[in-house]
Design a protein around this motif. Structure first.
Motif, PDB file in Angstrom:
ATOM      1  N   VAL B  27       0.430  -1.090  -0.132  1.00  0.00           N
ATOM      2  CA  VAL B  27       0.280   0.233   0.055  1.00  0.00           C
ATOM      3  C   VAL B  27       1.044   1.128   0.394  1.00  0.00           C
ATOM      4  O   VAL B  27       0.239   1.902  -0.888  1.00  0.00           O
ATOM      5  CB  VAL B  27      -0.667   0.177   1.101  1.00  0.00           C
ATOM      6  CG1 VAL B  27      -1.404   1.497   1.474  1.00  0.00           C
ATOM      7  CG2 VAL B  27      -1.826  -1.310   1.119  1.00  0.00           C
ATOM      8  N   TRP B  28       2.336   1.564   1.259  1.00  0.00           N
ATOM      9  CA  TRP B  28       2.998   2.627   0.893  1.00  0.00           C
ATOM     10  C   TRP B  28       3.723   2.783   0.240  1.00  0.00           C
ATOM     11  O   TRP B  28       3.611   3.843  -1.160  1.00  0.00           O
ATOM     12  CB  TRP B  28       4.081   2.263   2.038  1.00  0.00           C
ATOM     13  CG  TRP B  28       2.962   2.105   3.407  1.00  0.00           C
ATOM     14  CD1 TRP B  28       2.293   3.358   3.555  1.00  0.00           C
ATOM     15  CD2 TRP B  28       3.653   1.556   4.696  1.00  0.00           C
ATOM     16  NE1 TRP B  28       1.941   2.565   4.704  1.00  0.00           N
ATOM     17  CE2 TRP B  28       2.493   2.248   5.755  1.00  0.00           C
ATOM     18  CE3 TRP B  28       4.978   0.920   4.958  1.00  0.00           C
ATOM     19  CZ2 TRP B  28       2.568   0.922   6.889  1.00  0.00           C
ATOM     20  CZ3 TRP B  28       4.740   0.372   5.696  1.00  0.00           C
ATOM     21  CH2 TRP B  28       3.832   0.657   7.068  1.00  0.00           C
ATOM     22  N   TRP B 145      12.792  -4.447   6.707  1.00  0.00           N
ATOM     23  CA  TRP B 145      12.166  -2.988   7.188  1.00  0.00           C
ATOM     24  C   TRP B 145      12.439  -2.124   7.319  1.00  0.00           C
ATOM     25  O   TRP B 145      12.086  -1.343   6.860  1.00  0.00           O
ATOM     26  CB  TRP B 145      11.250  -3.616   9.009  1.00  0.00           C
ATOM     27  CG  TRP B 145      10.409  -3.014   9.626  1.00  0.00           C
ATOM     28  CD1 TRP B 145      10.281  -2.330   9.620  1.00  0.00           C
ATOM     29  CD2 TRP B 145       9.058  -3.071   8.866  1.00  0.00           C
ATOM     30  NE1 TRP B 145       9.385  -0.973  10.214  1.00  0.00           N
ATOM     31  CE2 TRP B 145       8.193  -1.822   9.438  1.00  0.00           C
ATOM     32  CE3 TRP B 145       8.492  -3.969   7.819  1.00  0.00           C
ATOM     33  CZ2 TRP B 145       7.061  -2.144   9.049  1.00  0.00           C
ATOM     34  CZ3 TRP B 145       7.043  -4.403   8.233  1.00  0.00           C
ATOM     35  CH2 TRP B 145       5.803  -2.716   8.696  1.00  0.00           C
ATOM     36  N   LYS B 146      13.570  -1.329   8.457  1.00  0.00           N
ATOM     37  CA  LYS B 146      14.292  -0.095   8.334  1.00  0.00           C
ATOM     38  C   LYS B 146      14.560  -0.043   7.209  1.00  0.00           C
ATOM     39  O   LYS B 146      14.096   1.329   6.852  1.00  0.00           O
ATOM     40  CB  LYS B 146      15.034   0.325   9.295  1.00  0.00           C
ATOM     41  CG  LYS B 146      15.964  -0.898   9.703  1.00  0.00           C
ATOM     42  CD  LYS B 146      17.502  -0.592  10.768  1.00  0.00           C
ATOM     43  CE  LYS B 146      18.483  -1.703  11.187  1.00  0.00           C
ATOM     44  NZ  LYS B 146      19.773  -0.560   9.628  1.00  0.00           N
ATOM     45  N   LEU B 149      11.639   0.663   4.801  1.00  0.00           N
ATOM     46  CA  LEU B 149      11.155   2.117   5.049  1.00  0.00           C
ATOM     47  C   LEU B 149      12.041   3.454   4.295  1.00  0.00           C
ATOM     48  O   LEU B 149      10.908   4.693   3.725  1.00  0.00           O
ATOM     49  CB  LEU B 149      11.216   2.124   6.682  1.00  0.00           C
ATOM     50  CG  LEU B 149       9.335   2.712   7.731  1.00  0.00           C
ATOM     51  CD1 LEU B 149       7.735   2.201   6.767  1.00  0.00           C
ATOM     52  CD2 LEU B 149       9.846   2.254   9.109  1.00  0.00           C
ATOM     53  N   ALA B 150      12.768   3.331   5.012  1.00  0.00           N
ATOM     54  CA  ALA B 150      13.131   4.792   4.861  1.00  0.00           C
ATOM     55  C   ALA B 150      13.624   4.532   2.949  1.00  0.00           C
ATOM     56  O   ALA B 150      13.244   6.257   2.694  1.00  0.00           O
ATOM     57  CB  ALA B 150      15.052   4.456   5.121  1.00  0.00           C
ATOM     58  N   ARG B 204      -4.947   1.876   8.473  1.00  0.00           N
ATOM     59  CA  ARG B 204      -4.546   2.829   8.839  1.00  0.00           C
ATOM     60  C   ARG B 204      -5.401   3.948   9.686  1.00  0.00           C
ATOM     61  O   ARG B 204      -4.154   4.547  10.046  1.00  0.00           O
ATOM     62  CB  ARG B 204      -4.434   3.559   7.273  1.00  0.00           C
ATOM     63  CG  ARG B 204      -3.902   5.248   7.454  1.00  0.00           C
ATOM     64  CD  ARG B 204      -2.937   5.317   7.637  1.00  0.00           C
ATOM     65  NE  ARG B 204      -2.484   6.481   7.085  1.00  0.00           N
ATOM     66  CZ  ARG B 204      -2.228   7.500   8.670  1.00  0.00           C
ATOM     67  NH1 ARG B 204      -2.780   6.904  10.018  1.00  0.00           N
ATOM     68  NH2 ARG B 204      -1.810   8.379   8.360  1.00  0.00           N
ATOM     69  N   ALA B 207      -3.786   3.889  13.216  1.00  0.00           N
ATOM     70  CA  ALA B 207      -2.278   3.618  13.219  1.00  0.00           C
ATOM     71  C   ALA B 207      -1.928   5.699  13.897  1.00  0.00           C
ATOM     72  O   ALA B 207      -1.853   5.981  12.179  1.00  0.00           O
ATOM     73  CB  ALA B 207      -2.191   2.997  12.333  1.00  0.00           C
ATOM     74  N   ARG B 208      -0.689   4.907  14.840  1.00  0.00           N
ATOM     75  CA  ARG B 208       0.563   6.297  14.755  1.00  0.00           C
ATOM     76  C   ARG B 208       1.479   5.983  13.725  1.00  0.00           C
ATOM     77  O   ARG B 208       2.541   6.646  13.416  1.00  0.00           O
ATOM     78  CB  ARG B 208       0.143   6.847  15.900  1.00  0.00           C
ATOM     79  CG  ARG B 208      -1.115   7.479  15.971  1.00  0.00           C
ATOM     80  CD  ARG B 208      -1.231   7.695  17.816  1.00  0.00           C
ATOM     81  NE  ARG B 208       0.007   8.676  18.207  1.00  0.00           N
ATOM     82  CZ  ARG B 208       0.063   9.708  17.192  1.00  0.00           C
ATOM     83  NH1 ARG B 208      -1.023  10.625  17.442  1.00  0.00           N
ATOM     84  NH2 ARG B 208       1.484  10.832  18.218  1.00  0.00           N
ATOM     85  N   THR B 209       2.286   5.165  13.980  1.00  0.00           N
ATOM     86  CA  THR B 209       3.755   4.666  13.355  1.00  0.00           C
ATOM     87  C   THR B 209       3.695   3.173  12.339  1.00  0.00           C
ATOM     88  O   THR B 209       2.333   2.761  12.198  1.00  0.00           O
ATOM     89  CB  THR B 209       4.205   4.257  14.412  1.00  0.00           C
ATOM     90  OG1 THR B 209       3.588   2.574  14.511  1.00  0.00           O
ATOM     91  CG2 THR B 209       4.242   5.318  15.268  1.00  0.00           C
ATOM     92  N   PRO B 210       4.126   3.047  11.557  1.00  0.00           N
ATOM     93  CA  PRO B 210       4.163   1.707  10.715  1.00  0.00           C
ATOM     94  C   PRO B 210       4.561   0.944  11.057  1.00  0.00           C
ATOM     95  O   PRO B 210       3.073  -0.074  10.790  1.00  0.00           O
ATOM     96  CB  PRO B 210       5.669   2.603   9.580  1.00  0.00           C
ATOM     97  CG  PRO B 210       6.016   3.503   9.962  1.00  0.00           C
ATOM     98  CD  PRO B 210       5.523   3.959  10.952  1.00  0.00           C
ATOM     99  N   GLU B 211       4.631   1.042  11.906  1.00  0.00           N
ATOM    100  CA  GLU B 211       4.868  -1.007  13.047  1.00  0.00           C
ATOM    101  C   GLU B 211       3.277  -1.362  13.880  1.00  0.00           C
ATOM    102  O   GLU B 211       3.234  -1.998  13.640  1.00  0.00           O
ATOM    103  CB  GLU B 211       5.296  -1.103  14.418  1.00  0.00           C
ATOM    104  CG  GLU B 211       7.239  -0.806  13.601  1.00  0.00           C
ATOM    105  CD  GLU B 211       7.854   0.243  13.275  1.00  0.00           C
ATOM    106  OE1 GLU B 211       7.261   1.569  13.177  1.00  0.00           O
ATOM    107  OE2 GLU B 211       8.904   0.222  12.347  1.00  0.00           O
ATOM    108  N   MET B 213       0.487  -0.079  12.477  1.00  0.00           N
ATOM    109  CA  MET B 213      -0.277  -0.184  11.102  1.00  0.00           C
ATOM    110  C   MET B 213      -0.535  -2.061  11.082  1.00  0.00           C
ATOM    111  O   MET B 213      -0.964  -2.776  10.202  1.00  0.00           O
ATOM    112  CB  MET B 213       0.327   0.673   9.976  1.00  0.00           C
ATOM    113  CG  MET B 213      -0.965   0.379   8.706  1.00  0.00           C
ATOM    114  SD  MET B 213      -0.645   2.207   8.014  1.00  0.00           S
ATOM    115  CE  MET B 213      -1.075   0.568   6.154  1.00  0.00           C
TER     116      MET B 213
END
Lengths: 301, 266
Positions: B27-28, B145-146, B149-150, B204, B207-211, B213
């Protein structure tokens, strides 16, 4: 033409005095304000970048030292961002090379970073991308850029100026030697611009960062800039900005009102790029234009 | 509880636990159509596996990775738009696999179960595949993951900060390929994308953070598998589509809950 820098491979950079302050005889001010005060951090030597046969950057030489602020200016499409990307090694030069001090850590603030609302992201979380930092460190970094109140907010809710501060905080958390800021004040109101410039200057004083910054304005740069480099496909001219508020450009822009934190850069290059009055000035062998016929350069040399 | 239902629940929840977090990245990164293309190509893996006689799950993973590489290769040209290219690959691979399956004499292929899934028929071996593959996929996703994300936030920034872009993207594609291969057993080729994107979209708002979500998407996915399977049993409806309908209801519910939340705390 053969040049010393071209043969220089990895290892120590060419002496900055030979490199960027060389008197190329083109009448431009190539002198730097304080090359001696800091060690060189990053250096582009004869950097040439081509996109599909078109020369975007032609034999650019640039050095940034520790504790030095260098501002890049130039018209749209002049290759400022291309130079930044080449320095960051995001694009490969077709000729020349980029030398970095061993173990150089770069804090980069890109020109545009839109975090899409489809990704939930608080400032607190954003500061730990990609590598995690303790909450105390993150709070301290936000405090140092004057954005402590944003810690728990979604990044999408921040104003342009706040987000630039958060981006700076994120860059600082990496404990960089060199900060690369691509138009850091674009889209920020005038008051905010002045504050951001003051902040950048304070960060340099506190941490001794080398700072390479792209300006969105052709004439007005941050007052503390040590050296302005004007780019238009090649390095057109470089030198220190003038801190006078009564210069015609400054008056035209601000009507005599003194705005703190800014300075005017007088362009000393006497050539134009529209072809009409090209080559009436005397350039040394180091200064030539990408569109210049080979013969013209040979005649000059 | 009946054995077949228990197996279906274990299999379905297992798939949901990995497809939720992975789906967040789909999705992102706006890769829903890309996921759909890989899912369509999964049937080609089945056809080739039957034709050449190798393991079907491995065949699906291999075909999906090949299609993913093909898409990456073609991205550098500019004469065909990327969604056109994905459409060509998706439908031609589906068509080729149907042609190959038609040519295969002697096999009685249950096409509907491949297209729409037949989770009530999963075997113990399928469950091993799902949990084995799911664990590998989850480990891969955790590993990248990290960096991913970046990379999703700003590719150039990630590159400037020393992240290996090619490696991260490749591992991400391999993870998607694995998840498609195991998800196919639950919902089938045509509905796999829903398992990736609907729970993520529903998560979505909470959630407040990607993790957060990712975790909520896994929960919503798991809940919709349970709800869908029981619904399928209750009303005697096909299992895969029932799971997707349950996802849709949870998604609509999340919209409602989201706007209620906003009314309470504006």
């Amino acid at each position: 033409m053969v040049r010393e820098v071209a043969s220089q491979k990895n290892g120590s950079p060419t002496s900055p005095l030979l490199q960027s302050e060389v008197d190329c005889g083109c009448g431009h001010d190539h002198s730097s304000v304080n090359p001696a005060s800091g060690e060189p951090l990053i250096q582009a030597s004869d950097l040439t970048v081509e996109f599909g046969g078109r020369v975007a950057l032609d034999q650019v030489n640039l050095t940034v030292h520790r504790n030095e602020i260098v501002t890049l200016i130039g018209p749209n499409g002049a290759g400022k961002s291309t130079l930044i990307r080449a320095l960051l090694q995001a694009i490969r030069p077709s000729k020349g090379e980029v030398w970095r001090r061993h173990g150089l850590v770069i804090g980069y603030v890109p020109q545009r970073l839109n975090i899409d609302p489809i990704m939930p992201m608080t400032v607190e979380r954003f500061l730990s991308i990609p590598s995690p930092h303790s909450l105390a460190d993150r709070k301290e970094a936000l405090l140092s850029v004057g954005a402590a109140q944003t810690l728990e907010q979604p990044v999408q809710s921040l104003s342009g100026g706040e987000f630039q501060r958060v981006l700076l905080a994120r860059a600082i958390l990496r404990k960089p030697d060199l900060l690369v800021l691509d138009e850091p004040v674009q889209g920020v109101d005038f008051q905010g611009q002045t504050e951001l410039y003051r902040l950048i200057s304070r960060l340099r004083e506190q941490n001794g960062f080398g700072i390479l910054m792209v300006s969105h304005d052709l004439h007005i740069v941050m007052a503390e800039t040590d050296r302005v480099v004007c780019i238009n496909g090649h390095v057109c001219c470089s030198g220190a900005p003038t801190q006078v508020s009564d210069s015609p450009e400054y008056l035209a822009l601000f009507g005599g009102q003194t705005k703190p934190g800014l300075a005017v850069y007088h362009h000393l290059h006497d050539h134009s790029h529209d072809g009409t009055e090209a080559h009436q000035h005397i350039h040394g062998s180091d200064c030539h234009h990408p569109d210049e016929p080979e013969t013209a350069r040979k005649e000059r040399n | 509880m009946e054995d077949f239902l228990l197996r279906a629940l274990i299999a379905g929840v297992g798939v949901a636990l990995i497809s939720g977090p992975l789906g967040c990245f789909v999705v992102w990164r706006r890769m829903a159509y890309f996921g759909d293309t890989l899912a369509h190509s999964a049937l080609l893996g089945v056809a080739l596996g039957l034709l050449l006689g190798f393991n079907l799950t491995l065949g699906i993973v291999a075909t999906a990775i090949m299609i993913a590489l093909l898409v990456t290769l073609f991205q550098h040209q500019k004469r065909i738009a990327s969604d056109t290219l994905l459409g060509i690959l998706a439908h031609s691979s589906l068509a080729i696999s149907l042609v190959v399956l038609g040519l295969l004499q002697g096999y009685r292929v249950d096409l509907l179960s491949y297209l729409f899934g037949d989770v009530l028929a999963v075997t113990l071996e399928d469950i091993y595949w799902i949990y084995g593959g799911g664990t590998i996929a989850l480990a891969l996703l955790g590993y990248i993951w990290k960096d991913l994300l970046a990379l999703t936030l700003h590719e150039e920034l990630a590159r400037a900060e020393g992240i290996n872009i090619t490696l991260t993207q490749t591992l991400f594609m391999v993870t998607v390929a694995i998840v498609i291969a195991i998800a196919m057993k639950v919902v089938g080729v045509l509905l796999i994308t829903s398992l990736l994107i609907i729970p993520a979209a529903a998560a979505r708002r909470f959630a407040r953070t990607p993790e957060q979500m990712a975790a909520i998407a896994a929960l919503i996915g798991g809940a919709s598998v349970v709800a869908g399977l029981f619904g399928s049993l209750q009303w005697d409806t096909p299992s895969g589509p029932s799971v997707v309908v349950a996802q849709l209801m949870l998604f609509l519910g999340s919209l409602l809950a989201g706007s209620l939340l906003r009314t309470v705390r504006p």
